[in-house]
Design an enzyme around this catalytic site. Structure first.
Site: not given
Length: 282
Positions: A2-3, A61, A267
């Site tokens: 979730p961003e 967030k 990432r």
DNA sequence: CCCCAGTCCTGCGGGC
DNA sequence: TGCCCGCAGGACTGGG
């Protein structure tokens, strides 16, 4: 995962609890290791019980329930957390149940498969130490061009890595960083110091456009299906992804470039070698 | 200041 | 078929 768009969708989905009172916060029996809650649940309850929720906000967030005495209950979903009004996807990962009274909603739930999420009740004077301007940059959805540029242009980091820095600007995570840079046609490996005026402008536009569309679509539900809105419904922005998780596929914009996956700051980054050609400034 | 590696955690999929 | 391992990436921490 979730961003900003997903957390904003959660926030809107539970905004109706505004005006309700917290009856009790409890941890359902759960075989998994308990998530981090501070202060201890009994202390948290002593402070929160009976307080009215005066607003439901978002900071970066996180979903923030503001309480009448100035306290804030901050829910941080991290990778797999969901803030829900209806029954959770599985009972074994239900982490918190907030019982309410005085409104149309009886309870607010926090569900988290991986359990990396956190919940903390902060008193007004504690809030800035965690989420004040020193810790969190301006919200990515509303930051203006000048502020964006002034917060990043001196950084020697790659722009993709810098966009993930919540102190610089708040809300962008790994998925939207790749999507934003593709829309802005900027190579993710470029150093911030090397971006020119036009590129900052394109970047600012892309941040706004990508995040606004994603909010409209209620976020991205990836193949694992984890992310859901407050009513346990999937989002739709995954159908608009142009690069994320599309390694070795053709670019949907130029039709020629192959989407490449690289690793930056441990990432995955995805980009189109043609649309996002590196310039001399590196 | 910046960067990197390690930490937390679970479920999934690749490889053998 | 079953098992092990690596990976996914939010935020944070300690060391260089």
């Amino acid at each position: 995962m979730p961003e900003l768009p997903e957390v904003e969708t959660m926030r809107r989905g539970v905004a109706a609890v505004t005006g309700s009172r917290i009856v009790r916060v409890e941890r359902p029996a759960c075989r998994k290791r308990p998530i981090a809650i501070s202060p201890r649940i009994d202390v948290l309850n002593r402070r929160a019980e009976g307080q009215q929720i005066v607003s439901v906000d978002r900071i970066g967030k996180r979903v923030v329930l503001r309480l009448e005495r100035g306290d804030a209950l901050v829910i941080e979903p991290r990778m797999t957390g969901l803030v829900l009004l209806v029954g959770p996807p599985t009972t074994q990962h239900l982490r918190l149940r907030i019982q309410l009274s005085g409104g149309s909603t009886r309870e607010l739930l926090f569900w988290d498969r991986r359990g990396l999420g956190t919940v903390r009740l902060l008193m007004a004077r504690e809030f800035d130490a965690f989420y004040g301007p020193d810790r969190m940059g301006p919200d990515a959805l509303v930051i203006d061009l000048k502020t964006l540029q002034s917060r990043l242009h001196r950084s020697r980091r790659a722009i993709k890595v810098a966009l993930l820095d919540q102190r610089a600007l708040a809300g962008i995570g790994n998925l939207y960083a790749s999507e934003i840079l593709h829309r802005a046609m900027i190579d993710p490996r470029r150093r911030c110091t090397g971006l020119n005026r036009g590129e900052w402008q394109r970047l600012h536009d892309a941040i706004r456009e990508v995040l606004e569309s994603a909010v409209q679509c209620e976020g991205s539900t990836l193949a694992d299906g984890t992310y859901r809105n407050a009513l346990n419904e999937a989002g739709g922005y995954q159908n608009h992804h142009r690069v994320y998780d599309r390694a070795n596929e053709l670019c949907l914009s130029c039709g020629e470039g192959v989407i490449t996956r690289i690793v930056q700051a441990q990432r995955s980054t995805f980009y189109c070698r043609i649309c996002q050609r590196r310039t001399a400034a590196r």
